[in-house]
Design a protein around this motif. Structure first.
Motif, PDB file in Angstrom:
ATOM      1  N   HIS A  61      -3.455  30.575 -27.237  1.00  0.00           N
ATOM      2  CA  HIS A  61      -4.785  30.488 -26.933  1.00  0.00           C
ATOM      3  C   HIS A  61      -5.579  31.088 -28.060  1.00  0.00           C
ATOM      4  CE1 HIS A  61      -4.987  35.153 -26.024  1.00  0.00           C
ATOM      5  NE2 HIS A  61      -3.441  34.618 -26.208  1.00  0.00           N
ATOM      6  N   ALA A  62      -6.884  31.617 -27.725  1.00  0.00           N
ATOM      7  CA  ALA A  62      -7.554  32.473 -28.908  1.00  0.00           C
ATOM      8  C   ALA A  62      -8.145  33.425 -28.486  1.00  0.00           C
ATOM      9  CB  ALA A  62      -9.050  31.528 -29.415  1.00  0.00           C
ATOM     10  N   HIS A  63      -8.405  34.643 -28.832  1.00  0.00           N
ATOM     11  CA  HIS A  63      -9.468  35.931 -28.879  1.00  0.00           C
ATOM     12  C   HIS A  63     -11.042  35.375 -29.158  1.00  0.00           C
ATOM     13  CE1 HIS A  63      -5.664  38.113 -27.868  1.00  0.00           C
ATOM     14  NE2 HIS A  63      -5.305  37.519 -29.070  1.00  0.00           N
ATOM     15  N   GLY A  64     -12.030  35.803 -28.649  1.00  0.00           N
ATOM     16  CA  GLY A  64     -13.606  35.949 -28.746  1.00  0.00           C
ATOM     17  C   GLY A  64     -13.801  34.856 -28.320  1.00  0.00           C
ATOM     18  N   ASP A  65     -14.823  34.149 -29.146  1.00  0.00           N
ATOM     19  CA  ASP A  65     -15.799  33.539 -28.137  1.00  0.00           C
ATOM     20  C   ASP A  65     -15.732  31.928 -27.790  1.00  0.00           C
ATOM     21  OD1 ASP A  65     -17.353  34.637 -26.459  1.00  0.00           O
ATOM     22  OD2 ASP A  65     -18.643  35.653 -28.496  1.00  0.00           O
ATOM     23  N   HIS A  66     -14.450  31.789 -29.572  1.00  0.00           N
ATOM     24  CA  HIS A  66     -14.916  30.451 -30.246  1.00  0.00           C
ATOM     25  C   HIS A  66     -12.563  30.067 -30.208  1.00  0.00           C
ATOM     26  CE1 HIS A  66     -18.484  30.278 -30.621  1.00  0.00           C
ATOM     27  NE2 HIS A  66     -18.412  30.719 -30.990  1.00  0.00           N
ATOM     28  N   PHE A  67     -12.035  28.798 -30.025  1.00  0.00           N
ATOM     29  CA  PHE A  67     -10.735  28.283 -30.503  1.00  0.00           C
ATOM     30  C   PHE A  67     -10.660  28.953 -31.814  1.00  0.00           C
ATOM     31  CE2 PHE A  67      -7.247  26.276 -30.888  1.00  0.00           C
ATOM     32  CZ  PHE A  67      -6.206  25.892 -29.843  1.00  0.00           C
ATOM     33  N   THR A  68     -10.584  28.051 -32.565  1.00  0.00           N
ATOM     34  CA  THR A  68     -11.111  28.419 -34.306  1.00  0.00           C
ATOM     35  C   THR A  68     -12.085  26.752 -34.686  1.00  0.00           C
ATOM     36  OG1 THR A  68      -9.661  28.186 -35.936  1.00  0.00           O
ATOM     37  CG2 THR A  68      -8.896  26.053 -34.397  1.00  0.00           C
ATOM     38  N   ALA A  69     -12.588  27.547 -35.482  1.00  0.00           N
ATOM     39  CA  ALA A  69     -13.671  27.191 -36.385  1.00  0.00           C
ATOM     40  C   ALA A  69     -12.744  26.181 -37.845  1.00  0.00           C
ATOM     41  CB  ALA A  69     -14.510  27.805 -37.174  1.00  0.00           C
ATOM     42  N   LEU A 109       4.293  23.512 -24.796  1.00  0.00           N
ATOM     43  CA  LEU A 109       2.968  24.146 -25.233  1.00  0.00           C
ATOM     44  C   LEU A 109       2.131  23.674 -25.172  1.00  0.00           C
ATOM     45  CD1 LEU A 109       2.110  26.941 -27.346  1.00  0.00           C
ATOM     46  CD2 LEU A 109       1.784  24.745 -28.972  1.00  0.00           C
ATOM     47  N   VAL A 110       1.428  24.478 -24.074  1.00  0.00           N
ATOM     48  CA  VAL A 110       0.050  24.293 -23.018  1.00  0.00           C
ATOM     49  C   VAL A 110      -0.897  24.630 -23.861  1.00  0.00           C
ATOM     50  CG1 VAL A 110      -0.763  25.233 -21.114  1.00  0.00           C
ATOM     51  CG2 VAL A 110       1.202  24.456 -21.056  1.00  0.00           C
ATOM     52  N   VAL A 111      -2.035  24.826 -24.475  1.00  0.00           N
ATOM     53  CA  VAL A 111      -2.957  24.892 -25.124  1.00  0.00           C
ATOM     54  C   VAL A 111      -4.140  25.237 -24.312  1.00  0.00           C
ATOM     55  CG1 VAL A 111      -4.873  25.039 -27.003  1.00  0.00           C
ATOM     56  CG2 VAL A 111      -2.091  23.699 -26.894  1.00  0.00           C
ATOM     57  N   ALA A 112      -4.878  26.442 -24.371  1.00  0.00           N
ATOM     58  CA  ALA A 112      -5.800  26.741 -23.412  1.00  0.00           C
ATOM     59  C   ALA A 112      -7.575  27.189 -23.978  1.00  0.00           C
ATOM     60  CB  ALA A 112      -6.188  28.025 -22.725  1.00  0.00           C
ATOM     61  N   VAL A 113      -8.443  26.478 -24.853  1.00  0.00           N
ATOM     62  CA  VAL A 113      -9.534  26.274 -25.642  1.00  0.00           C
ATOM     63  C   VAL A 113     -10.654  25.960 -25.102  1.00  0.00           C
ATOM     64  CG1 VAL A 113      -8.046  24.059 -27.116  1.00  0.00           C
ATOM     65  CG2 VAL A 113      -9.958  23.360 -25.808  1.00  0.00           C
ATOM     66  N   LYS A 114     -12.071  26.891 -26.023  1.00  0.00           N
ATOM     67  CA  LYS A 114     -13.045  27.418 -25.585  1.00  0.00           C
ATOM     68  C   LYS A 114     -14.185  27.511 -26.393  1.00  0.00           C
ATOM     69  CE  LYS A 114     -11.832  32.386 -26.240  1.00  0.00           C
ATOM     70  NZ  LYS A 114     -11.753  33.192 -25.942  1.00  0.00           N
ATOM     71  N   GLY A 115     -14.952  26.996 -26.215  1.00  0.00           N
ATOM     72  CA  GLY A 115     -16.230  27.403 -27.451  1.00  0.00           C
ATOM     73  C   GLY A 115     -16.000  26.065 -28.711  1.00  0.00           C
ATOM     74  N   GLY A 195     -14.010  31.082 -19.069  1.00  0.00           N
ATOM     75  CA  GLY A 195     -13.766  31.898 -18.669  1.00  0.00           C
ATOM     76  C   GLY A 195     -12.647  32.264 -17.722  1.00  0.00           C
ATOM     77  N   GLN A 196     -12.221  30.107 -18.045  1.00  0.00           N
ATOM     78  CA  GLN A 196     -10.671  30.160 -16.023  1.00  0.00           C
ATOM     79  C   GLN A 196      -9.370  29.447 -17.217  1.00  0.00           C
ATOM     80  OE1 GLN A 196     -11.938  28.847 -12.650  1.00  0.00           O
ATOM     81  NE2 GLN A 196     -13.465  29.851 -12.488  1.00  0.00           N
ATOM     82  N   GLU A 197     -10.015  29.445 -18.580  1.00  0.00           N
ATOM     83  CA  GLU A 197      -9.129  28.243 -19.197  1.00  0.00           C
ATOM     84  C   GLU A 197      -8.162  28.791 -19.595  1.00  0.00           C
ATOM     85  OE1 GLU A 197     -11.322  30.863 -22.144  1.00  0.00           O
ATOM     86  OE2 GLU A 197     -12.535  29.340 -20.135  1.00  0.00           O
ATOM     87  N   LEU A 198      -7.604  30.274 -19.594  1.00  0.00           N
ATOM     88  CA  LEU A 198      -6.753  30.994 -20.252  1.00  0.00           C
ATOM     89  C   LEU A 198      -5.716  30.932 -18.648  1.00  0.00           C
ATOM     90  CD1 LEU A 198      -4.348  31.837 -21.846  1.00  0.00           C
ATOM     91  CD2 LEU A 198      -6.029  34.475 -21.721  1.00  0.00           C
ATOM     92  N   ASP A 199      -6.142  31.662 -17.695  1.00  0.00           N
ATOM     93  CA  ASP A 199      -5.390  31.407 -16.459  1.00  0.00           C
ATOM     94  C   ASP A 199      -4.985  30.401 -15.852  1.00  0.00           C
ATOM     95  OD1 ASP A 199      -6.687  34.018 -16.022  1.00  0.00           O
ATOM     96  OD2 ASP A 199      -7.788  34.257 -15.085  1.00  0.00           O
ATOM     97  N   GLU A 200      -5.666  28.823 -16.209  1.00  0.00           N
ATOM     98  CA  GLU A 200      -5.603  27.810 -15.491  1.00  0.00           C
ATOM     99  C   GLU A 200      -4.012  27.471 -16.324  1.00  0.00           C
ATOM    100  OE1 GLU A 200      -5.166  24.148 -13.381  1.00  0.00           O
ATOM    101  OE2 GLU A 200      -5.490  26.452 -13.368  1.00  0.00           O
ATOM    102  N   ALA A 201      -3.862  27.744 -17.691  1.00  0.00           N
ATOM    103  CA  ALA A 201      -3.685  27.639 -18.735  1.00  0.00           C
ATOM    104  C   ALA A 201      -2.003  28.226 -18.441  1.00  0.00           C
ATOM    105  CB  ALA A 201      -3.906  27.831 -20.324  1.00  0.00           C
ATOM    106  N   LEU A 202      -2.305  29.241 -17.861  1.00  0.00           N
ATOM    107  CA  LEU A 202      -0.429  30.145 -17.563  1.00  0.00           C
ATOM    108  C   LEU A 202      -0.417  29.671 -16.219  1.00  0.00           C
ATOM    109  CD1 LEU A 202      -2.115  33.617 -18.612  1.00  0.00           C
ATOM    110  CD2 LEU A 202      -0.124  33.258 -19.579  1.00  0.00           C
TER     111      LEU A 202
END
Length: 269
Positions: A61-69, A109-115, A195-202
């Motif tokens: 997962h990622a901290h902040g608003d984006h997964f990675t640029a 490995l499960v991934v949660a992406v955002k932004g 905002g729900q992506e990490l919870d669903e990945a977990l």
């Protein structure tokens, strides 16, 4: 998970929650752009996942608003010019390409992406097993706009998931597409409100961790072999793998729990 300030070169955080290892990309001031130090740390986290028996599933997962640029190109350019990779030999390669000298991950490995999920971000999620995307996702494989080629697996896996035409549409234009398009192309498996992506990945990871670990690993590796080497290669393993699993303690526990109408307790043996 990240109580101390993030160093300028970024970092990868880890947190074990029971049998699940959370692996966090942490450089939000730079939209989680990857430096060589972060890439090495990510490989170390993947290696820990594979090597610690108590860990059964990883969640990236990622901290902040984006997964990675994607890659921080100024920090990676010298390595690319020399044809070098930031991950030392002997570690698990986060891109899971099977190159000589690097290990391939065995555990799920499960991934949660955002932004923003650009370039390396797409390749990391395609190298994983299951992807949950926030509905605010913005994806782009834009290497052609920088005069380089995607060499982390996108040219292979985008075509395998979406078909050659769909893959080339995005690979050759470098355009930005959204989570709905990523779902249509099978790049992600589930889209949830931001905002729900990490919870669903977990949730998914925990459900996987509850299953028999040896059977989970064997099933994952067989499915991967079918994709990479073809159905016949995967089928050739059926009898030997099933014999080994059937003689495991976990298989005996599976039968006992069925007979006794209770939840099984698997030990990975």
């Amino acid at each position: 998970m990240n109580a101390t300030p993030t160093p300028p070169e970024g970092r990868i955080t880890t947190e074990a929650r029971g049998a699940v290892l959370l692996i966090g990309i942490d450089r939000p001031a730079k939209r989680n752009g990857f430096t060589p130090a972060m890439m090495r740390s990510l490989a170390e986290a993947y290696t820990r996942l594979d090597d610690e028996p108590a860990l059964r599933v990883g969640v990236l997962h990622a901290h902040g608003d984006h997964f990675t640029a994607g890659l921080d190109l100024p920090t990676f350019a010298p390595l690319m010019q020399r044809g070098e990779y930031a991950v030392p030999f002997g570690l698990v390669d986060p891109l899971n390409l099977g190159d000589a000298g690097w290990r391939r991950r065995t555990k799920p490995l499960v991934v949660a992406v955002k932004g923003i999920t650009y370039t390396l971000g797409i390749e990391l999620m395609l190298a994983a097993d299951i992807v949950v995307a926030a509905d605010n996702g913005r994806f782009s494989q834009l290497e052609v706009k920088r005069g380089i080629m995607a060499t982390g697996g996108a040219t292979l896996r985008m075509a395998e998931r979406a078909g050659l035409g769909n893959a080339l549409l995005h690979l050759l234009t470098g355009d930005e597409f959204d989570s709905a398009e990523a779902l249509r192309l099978h790049f992600v498996q589930r889209v949830v409100p931001a905002g729900q992506e990490l919870d669903e990945a977990l949730r998914i990871a925990t459900q996987i961790a509850d299953q028999a670990p040896l059977a989970v690993v064997a099933t994952r590796l067989n499915a991967l072999k079918a994709v990479e080497q073809g159905p016949l290669a995967a089928m050739a393993e059926f009898d030997a793998v099933q014999k080994g699993l059937a003689n495991s303690e976990d298989a005996k526990e599976g039968v006992a729990s069925f007979r006794e109408k209770r939840v099984p307790v698997f030990k990975g043996r």
